[in-house]
Design a protein around this motif. Structure first.
Motif, PDB file in Angstrom:
ATOM      1  N   TRP A  50       0.781  -1.309   0.076  1.00 16.86           N
ATOM      2  CA  TRP A  50       0.040  -0.055   0.227  1.00 16.86           C
ATOM      3  C   TRP A  50       0.630   1.303  -0.105  1.00 16.86           C
ATOM      4  O   TRP A  50       0.304   2.395  -0.185  1.00 16.86           O
ATOM      5  N   VAL A  51       2.037   1.141   0.414  1.00 16.73           N
ATOM      6  CA  VAL A  51       2.815   2.271   0.487  1.00 16.73           C
ATOM      7  C   VAL A  51       3.806   2.416  -0.571  1.00 16.73           C
ATOM      8  O   VAL A  51       4.062   3.405  -1.397  1.00 16.73           O
ATOM      9  N   VAL A  52       4.599   1.342  -0.732  1.00 14.84           N
ATOM     10  CA  VAL A  52       5.775   1.424  -1.837  1.00 14.84           C
ATOM     11  C   VAL A  52       5.546   1.289  -3.056  1.00 14.84           C
ATOM     12  O   VAL A  52       5.815   1.950  -3.935  1.00 14.84           O
ATOM     13  N   PHE A  53       4.653   0.117  -3.485  1.00 16.71           N
ATOM     14  CA  PHE A  53       4.324   0.124  -4.760  1.00 16.71           C
ATOM     15  C   PHE A  53       3.796   1.074  -5.511  1.00 16.71           C
ATOM     16  O   PHE A  53       4.134   1.518  -6.687  1.00 16.71           O
ATOM     17  N   PRO A  54       2.664   1.802  -4.935  1.00 15.09           N
ATOM     18  CA  PRO A  54       2.330   2.987  -5.672  1.00 15.09           C
ATOM     19  C   PRO A  54       3.328   4.326  -6.044  1.00 15.09           C
ATOM     20  O   PRO A  54       3.268   4.567  -7.120  1.00 15.09           O
ATOM     21  N   VAL A  55       4.303   4.173  -4.912  1.00 13.54           N
ATOM     22  CA  VAL A  55       5.480   5.319  -5.426  1.00 13.54           C
ATOM     23  C   VAL A  55       6.375   4.845  -6.303  1.00 13.54           C
ATOM     24  O   VAL A  55       6.707   5.533  -7.118  1.00 13.54           O
ATOM     25  N   ILE A  56       6.824   3.528  -6.473  1.00 13.42           N
ATOM     26  CA  ILE A  56       7.682   2.981  -7.276  1.00 13.42           C
ATOM     27  C   ILE A  56       6.995   2.970  -8.699  1.00 13.42           C
ATOM     28  O   ILE A  56       7.717   3.319  -9.742  1.00 13.42           O
ATOM     29  N   PHE A  57       5.813   2.534  -8.856  1.00 10.57           N
ATOM     30  CA  PHE A  57       5.022   2.411 -10.115  1.00 10.57           C
ATOM     31  C   PHE A  57       5.156   3.828 -10.523  1.00 10.57           C
ATOM     32  O   PHE A  57       5.092   4.132 -11.668  1.00 10.57           O
ATOM     33  N   LYS A  58       4.779   4.867  -9.649  1.00  9.87           N
ATOM     34  CA  LYS A  58       4.655   6.066 -10.294  1.00  9.87           C
ATOM     35  C   LYS A  58       6.076   6.705 -10.679  1.00  9.87           C
ATOM     36  O   LYS A  58       5.826   7.270 -11.740  1.00  9.87           O
ATOM     37  N   VAL A  70       4.298   1.967 -21.103  1.00 10.02           N
ATOM     38  CA  VAL A  70       4.850   1.119 -20.053  1.00 10.02           C
ATOM     39  C   VAL A  70       4.480  -0.126 -20.271  1.00 10.02           C
ATOM     40  O   VAL A  70       3.011  -0.329 -19.748  1.00 10.02           O
ATOM     41  N   MET A  71       4.862  -1.288 -20.883  1.00 14.71           N
ATOM     42  CA  MET A  71       4.494  -2.486 -20.676  1.00 14.71           C
ATOM     43  C   MET A  71       5.394  -3.445 -20.314  1.00 14.71           C
ATOM     44  O   MET A  71       6.542  -3.696 -20.844  1.00 14.71           O
ATOM     45  N   THR A  72       5.101  -4.064 -19.381  1.00 13.24           N
ATOM     46  CA  THR A  72       6.013  -4.942 -18.394  1.00 13.24           C
ATOM     47  C   THR A  72       5.594  -6.593 -18.831  1.00 13.24           C
ATOM     48  O   THR A  72       4.512  -6.885 -18.925  1.00 13.24           O
ATOM     49  N   ASP A  73       6.731  -7.343 -18.898  1.00 17.00           N
ATOM     50  CA  ASP A  73       6.579  -8.429 -18.984  1.00 17.00           C
ATOM     51  C   ASP A  73       6.178  -9.173 -17.696  1.00 17.00           C
ATOM     52  O   ASP A  73       6.398  -8.790 -16.506  1.00 17.00           O
ATOM     53  N   ILE A  74       5.111 -10.084 -17.421  1.00 18.42           N
ATOM     54  CA  ILE A  74       4.357 -10.513 -16.560  1.00 18.42           C
ATOM     55  C   ILE A  74       5.470 -11.389 -15.452  1.00 18.42           C
ATOM     56  O   ILE A  74       5.488 -11.371 -14.368  1.00 18.42           O
ATOM     57  N   THR A  75       6.332 -12.099 -16.170  1.00 16.23           N
ATOM     58  CA  THR A  75       7.046 -12.841 -15.502  1.00 16.23           C
ATOM     59  C   THR A  75       8.059 -11.915 -14.621  1.00 16.23           C
ATOM     60  O   THR A  75       8.373 -12.030 -13.280  1.00 16.23           O
ATOM     61  N   ASN A  76       8.659 -10.913 -15.169  1.00 12.66           N
ATOM     62  CA  ASN A  76       9.416  -9.839 -14.515  1.00 12.66           C
ATOM     63  C   ASN A  76       8.799  -8.893 -13.457  1.00 12.66           C
ATOM     64  O   ASN A  76       9.129  -8.793 -12.290  1.00 12.66           O
ATOM     65  N   TYR A  77       7.431  -8.801 -13.722  1.00 10.02           N
ATOM     66  CA  TYR A  77       6.743  -8.200 -12.885  1.00 10.02           C
ATOM     67  C   TYR A  77       6.411  -8.808 -11.696  1.00 10.02           C
ATOM     68  O   TYR A  77       6.381  -8.346 -10.556  1.00 10.02           O
ATOM     69  N   MET A  78       6.291 -10.241 -11.707  1.00 10.85           N
ATOM     70  CA  MET A  78       5.689 -11.063 -10.868  1.00 10.85           C
ATOM     71  C   MET A  78       6.964 -11.277  -9.899  1.00 10.85           C
ATOM     72  O   MET A  78       6.853 -11.332  -8.578  1.00 10.85           O
ATOM     73  N   ASP A  79       8.055 -11.575 -10.404  1.00 11.94           N
ATOM     74  CA  ASP A  79       9.455 -11.432  -9.751  1.00 11.94           C
ATOM     75  C   ASP A  79       9.662 -10.305  -8.948  1.00 11.94           C
ATOM     76  O   ASP A  79      10.166 -10.300  -7.856  1.00 11.94           O
ATOM     77  N   PHE A  80       9.529  -9.170  -9.460  1.00 12.71           N
ATOM     78  CA  PHE A  80       9.784  -7.768  -8.737  1.00 12.71           C
ATOM     79  C   PHE A  80       8.819  -7.980  -7.557  1.00 12.71           C
ATOM     80  O   PHE A  80       9.451  -7.512  -6.487  1.00 12.71           O
ATOM     81  N   ILE A  81       7.548  -7.949  -7.956  1.00 11.68           N
ATOM     82  CA  ILE A  81       6.462  -7.958  -6.650  1.00 11.68           C
ATOM     83  C   ILE A  81       6.921  -8.937  -5.779  1.00 11.68           C
ATOM     84  O   ILE A  81       6.942  -8.461  -4.380  1.00 11.68           O
ATOM     85  N   LEU A  82       7.190 -10.093  -5.778  1.00 10.47           N
ATOM     86  CA  LEU A  82       7.578 -11.029  -4.719  1.00 10.47           C
ATOM     87  C   LEU A  82       8.662 -10.618  -4.088  1.00 10.47           C
ATOM     88  O   LEU A  82       8.737 -11.039  -2.932  1.00 10.47           O
ATOM     89  N   MET A  83       9.837 -10.125  -4.838  1.00 10.63           N
ATOM     90  CA  MET A  83      10.919  -9.774  -4.134  1.00 10.63           C
ATOM     91  C   MET A  83      10.742  -8.587  -3.160  1.00 10.63           C
ATOM     92  O   MET A  83      11.336  -8.872  -2.249  1.00 10.63           O
ATOM     93  N   MET A  84       9.965  -7.817  -3.664  1.00 11.48           N
ATOM     94  CA  MET A  84       9.823  -6.639  -2.818  1.00 11.48           C
ATOM     95  C   MET A  84       9.039  -6.855  -1.602  1.00 11.48           C
ATOM     96  O   MET A  84       9.088  -6.345  -0.551  1.00 11.48           O
ATOM     97  N   VAL A  85       7.964  -7.812  -1.727  1.00 15.39           N
ATOM     98  CA  VAL A  85       7.108  -8.342  -0.856  1.00 15.39           C
ATOM     99  C   VAL A  85       7.832  -8.821   0.446  1.00 15.39           C
ATOM    100  O   VAL A  85       7.815  -8.854   1.362  1.00 15.39           O
ATOM    101  N   LEU A  86       8.815  -9.990  -0.194  1.00 14.19           N
ATOM    102  CA  LEU A  86       9.546 -10.656   0.873  1.00 14.19           C
ATOM    103  C   LEU A  86      10.563  -9.857   1.459  1.00 14.19           C
ATOM    104  O   LEU A  86      10.786  -9.819   2.602  1.00 14.19           O
TER     105      LEU A  86
END
Length: 174
Positions: A50-58, A70-86
């Motif tokens: 709720w805090v970091v992702f909105p800032v990073i994506f903006k 801006v069109m991201t690859d879903i694999t890279n997107y999911m890897d990025f999201i999971l890495m940040m969450v963990l």
């Protein structure tokens, strides 16, 4: 995703590994520390979402050249999201680590307060390695980690005072 969902079990297994090496009075703190570590992990996940992702994506959208979609690859997107969450989930475990270091006697509260400057630099280096290459997301990760470090020192001071008082009461009873 499975690791994020299974984190309570992973943390319980970690505690089950550490618990046999603790004294009886130290084991009393295991349940509250286990519950708070699970709570802090999920607080880190929620903070990232709720805090970091909105800032990073903006930031990502604003740095794209005009006219470029801006069109991201879903694999890279999911890897990025999971890495940040963990990363944020683990980063929010700092108070637990501080309390455990003091409880086990590996470091004193005074030493932790003395090395604050080095810890702050280390936190910013870790945040730089775990976040995208911009100062804003690095700071968004480092500031809560440092505040959690300071909170860990406060809780460690409370726990060490209680342990010292209980130890003195036990020696007095003998």
């Amino acid at each position: 995703v499975a690791l994020v969902l299974a984190m309570p079990v992973v943390l319980y297994e970690l505690w089950a590994f550490v618990a046999p090496g603790l004294y009886r009075r130290e084991k009393r703190f295991a349940r509250p520390l286990l519950a708070s570590s699970i709570f802090l992990f999920y607080c880190g996940v929620a903070f990232a979402y709720w805090v970091v992702f909105p800032v990073i994506f903006k930031f990502f959208i604003n740095t794209a050249p005009r006219g470029v979609a801006v069109m991201t690859d879903i694999t890279n997107y999911m890897d990025f999201i999971l890495m940040m969450v963990l990363s944020f989930g683990v980063a929010f475990e700092v108070p637990i680590a501080v309390v455990l270091l003091v409880m086990t006697g590996l470091i004193s509260v005074e030493k932790l307060t003395h090395i604050r400057g080095y810890v702050l630099i280390g936190i910013f280096i870790i945040a730089a390695l775990l976040t995208p290459p911009d100062m804003i997301s690095q700071t968004i990760m480092a500031v809560p980690m440092y505040l959690l470090y300071e909170g860990g020192i406060v809780f460690a001071r409370i726990v060490s005072k209680k342990s010292a008082a209980e130890k003195a009461a036990e020696e007095e009873a003998v």
